[in-house]
Design an enzyme around this catalytic site. Structure first.
Site, mmCIF file in Angstrom:
data_model
loop_
_atom_site.group_PDB
_atom_site.id
_atom_site.type_symbol
_atom_site.label_atom_id
_atom_site.label_comp_id
_atom_site.label_asym_id
_atom_site.label_seq_id
_atom_site.Cartn_x
_atom_site.Cartn_y
_atom_site.Cartn_z
ATOM 1 N N ASN A 297 97.652 26.815 -27.888
ATOM 2 C CA ASN A 297 96.581 26.703 -26.914
ATOM 3 C C ASN A 297 97.088 27.333 -25.625
ATOM 4 O O ASN A 297 98.133 26.941 -25.140
ATOM 5 C CB ASN A 297 96.231 25.236 -26.705
ATOM 6 N N CYS A 298 96.376 28.305 -25.085
ATOM 7 C CA CYS A 298 96.996 29.207 -24.124
ATOM 8 C C CYS A 298 96.057 29.565 -22.987
ATOM 9 O O CYS A 298 94.941 29.081 -22.882
ATOM 10 C CB CYS A 298 97.414 30.497 -24.848
ATOM 11 N N GLY A 299 96.553 30.458 -22.109
ATOM 12 C CA GLY A 299 95.749 31.041 -21.056
ATOM 13 C C GLY A 299 95.502 32.511 -21.340
ATOM 14 O O GLY A 299 96.424 33.244 -21.699
#
Length: 709
Positions: free
Chosen positions: A95-97
């Site tokens: 889960n990232c930017g």
């Protein structure tokens, strides 16, 4: 015993604590919790110099980016001697930017590069770090080919001028450190394959890096990075599309050959090989990307587009090659249908045949792998569809991440027909997911139909676009300079077309793609609806013999508790019974009593931040409809044969539907047999025991294969 830092990392990798204490980065045995990296400017950070790791480097033979390999080398034990942990690579999620910056007018500038770097640093809290805050989960930036910069560096390193734009490609390639033989062999593979495809090998350039700010983990596995220059200057000059396809072929074949010769963990990895874009990434924190790659800091490095990614590998271990952006996309979220997606893509391999690659299509396969993350598998399939078929990048994205269409009254009939047709070719890659993508011609982003990942975009008065996982990533952007502010809605696509130099609205691009072929006519003409077929067939179903109910219920493992507490309320009230006592029955695989087959299977679901789905209030994004029957060639041009499949609306069949399937042959409008079935006896004598069951399974497989032939 494992070093404490390794044991701590294995034990705390899934932790999401935001308390990031700046512990000593030079003490491998320091025990600290896994944390998200704080927003700290590079100038405020301290880290071990490369010289502090000289002893460690001297004992490490090659790039070993898997977790098991790292633990094996540090502990001195073989892989099969390592203690068992809860780590399982097949369960990895992240889960990232994510963000993008682009000039609508395709004007390359330093501003795009600097804004992209600022955006990436501002999303540091969306990335993760290990025990050592200088050891990032991964970060990177993908740029439109910086032509002026590449010409300057090619002149300095190779003493020659590059061909015109779009007639040369540059690849950033990872090689194993301190292994000159492997580096030489890998280069030889790439050069030989490039020449075989009629392209020119221009040369190699070492990418200057500064690793002084890296933590122990990324230093342990730091690769050698070099750039490979390829020219489209042979006697048979290729079109731009064919040039891209041949570069794609060379990369896939080089990776396969290197893996065969050196093993899957050889350390050889091609970040990108295209004439349109170039990727700089690694096992870095967002702050470290521009500090590590000195190219990005060069004032001559300018571009018209950029994708950025800050990685939070929630249930996975970081490595250099798993950092994003990948080749065509970067991703925030999880692909929760990944196991099914990979299995289906593997099964389709025998049918895939590209019009361009012909009998050599196998050189591009397999498209998925257990050695890649969910994002890596998505990117690989997206690239295969965009370069192995005649589909455009937006069309491939629409196929892989469809919007909610079955019960959506606001969707046009042409778009519904497109999605229904393509559901016969490929199942959705369901998120939650926000995917940003580019091939140089387009740059854009799409949100899956559930819409559980945030994304907002700005359009400025000087014709720049900014999209990211959150607002505030470019603080210097004044409100007075913003022309449009909006959010990416569930199932919608944000798209910039650099040829027309504008943002293409979601409805426009999707209607344009949906009208390329008469999908609605093909669906009406070719798709077989089981419910309608049953009504037309009007079969005579034998009445149910209730005198045999107990025998059959016992045979299929039904208990009195199941009948009274589960099935009876469903039959009377039309809904599942509610209870609060839990289920303390033993797992089927551990139970000493016979259990139903379905009890041996458990539904996989998200492990991170996904709320439960409400099938009533979220009915629009849920469907039980499933196409059944043989699929067509995924890479072929669309035609009506691809949707000649049986459409089953519900997994529970009525007696009439089952009888229709068993006794009838479906004949299409042309009088040709379109669908038939073969009944296989799946029983075996109880007294034959386990051997009898194995023999029955072999018989069932043989009979199924014979029926298909």
């Amino acid at each position: 015993m494992l070093p404490l830092s390794v044991a701590t990392r294995l034990a705390t990798r899934g932790s999401t604590s935001r308390a990031s204490s700046l512990l000593s980065r030079t003490t491998p045995s320091s025990s600290c919790r896994r944390s998200t990296s704080r927003l700290v400017r590079p100038s405020a950070m301290t880290a071990p110099r490369a010289s502090a790791m000289a002893t460690i480097h001297s004992s490490l033979p090659a790039l070993y980016y898997s977790t098991e390999r790292i633990v094996s080398l540090r502990s001195g034990k073989a892989l099969n001697e390592l203690p068992k942990t809860m780590y399982d690579s097949s369960l990895e999620k992240e889960n990232c930017g994510v963000g993008l910056v682009a000039s609508l007018k395709s004007v390359a500038s330093r501003k795009v590069v600097e804004d992209a770097n600022e955006m990436l640093i501002r999303m540091s809290h969306r990335g993760g770090v290990g025990c050592c805050p200088a050891s990032g989960d991964g970060a990177g930036m993908l740029f439109g080919m910086p032509d002026a910069f590449m010409r300057l560096k090619a002149k300095e390193a190779l003493q020659r001028d590059l061909p015109p734009p779009n007639e040369y490609a540059v690849a950033n390639v990872f090689f194993p450190p301190e292994n000159a033989d492997v580096l030489k062999d890998c280069k030889a593979i790439m050069e030989r394959l490039t020449k075989q495809r009629g392209m020119e090998v221009i040369g190699w350039r070492k990418v200057p890096v500064d690793n002084s700010m890296l933590g122990q983990d990324p230093l342990d596995s730091e690769p050698i990075t070099e750039q490979f220059f390829v020219g489209n200057t042979g006697p048979k000059k290729l079109s731009l599309r064919d040039f891209e396809r041949e570069l794609f072929r060379v990369r896939k074949m080089a990776e396969e050959e290197a893996a065969t010769m050196l093993g899957l963990e050889s350390g050889f990895y091609i970040n990108s090989l295209t004439s349109q874009t170039i990727t700089y990434k690694g096992q870095l924190t967002p702050e470290q990307v521009s500090q590590y790659y000195l190219d990005i800091k060069d004032p001559q490095f300018i571009s018209h587009l950029a994708l950025v990614h800050s990685r939070f590998s929630t249930n996975t271990f970081p490595s250099w090659e798993r950092a994003q952006p990948i080749r065509m996309m970067c991703h925030n979220g999880e692909i929760n249908t990944l196991r099914g997606n990979k299995n289906w893509m593997f099964s389709r391999g025998g049918l895939m045949a590209s019009d361009y690659f012909g009998n050599d299509t196998h050189q591009l396969l397999p498209a998925t792998s257990d050695n890649m993350s969910d994002s890596g598998n998505f990117d690989s399939v997206l690239e295969l569809m965009a370069k192995g078929s005649e589909r455009s990048l937006p069309e491939a994205v629409m196929m892989m991440i469809p919007e909610a269409w079955q019960d959506n009254p606001n969707l046009s009939e042409s778009k519904k027909a497109f999605y229904e047709y393509n559901s016969c070719l490929m199942e959705p890659w369901d998120g939650p997911a926000m995917v940003a993508f580019t091939d140089g011609r387009y740059i854009g982003a799409t949100l899956d139909r559930n819409g559980l990942r945030p994304s907002r975009y700005y359009v400025t008065k000087d014709d720049h676009v900014v999209l990211s996982s959150e607002i505030g990533v470019i603080p210097e952007l004044k409100d007075s300079d913003v022309k449009i502010k909006h959010r990416l809605e569930p199932g919608k696509m944000f798209l910039v077309d650099f040829e027309t130099q504008r943002i293409v609205p979601d409805d426009e691009i999707k209607e344009q793609i949906s009208s390329l072929h008469p999908y609605g006519d093909w669906v009406q003409e070719s798709m077989i609806d089981l419910e309608k077929w049953t009504q037309e067939a009007a079969v005579n179903t034998a009445p149910f013999d209730f005198s045999q109910s107990n025998r059959k219920l016992n045979a299929f493992g039904y208990t009195g508790e199941r009948l009274e507490m589960l099935l009876l309320p469903m039959g009377i009230g039309g809904k599942e019974a509610l209870g609060s006592m839990g289920n303390d029955a033993a797992l089927a695989v551990l139970s000493e009593k016979p259990r139903q087959v379905n009890e041996y299977f458990k539904q996989l679901f998200a492990q991170v931040t996904n709320p439960p789905i409400d099938p009533i209030r979220e009915e629009i994004v849920m469907s039980l409809v499933c196409p059944v029957g043989p699929e067509g060639n995924l890479l072929a041009d669309p035609d009506k044969q691809h949707c000649k499949r049986l459409n089953v609306r519900h997994p529970v069949l009525t007696l009439d539907e089952m009888q229709t399937l068993k006794s009838k042959v479906y004949v299409d409008k042309d009088g040709k047999k379109a669908f038939s079935s073969h009944v296989i006896d799946c029983t075996f004598p109880v007294g034959s025991g386990p051997d009898g069951m194995l023999q029955a399974l072999e018989r069932i497989c043989d009979e199924a294969a014979d029926a298909i032939q």
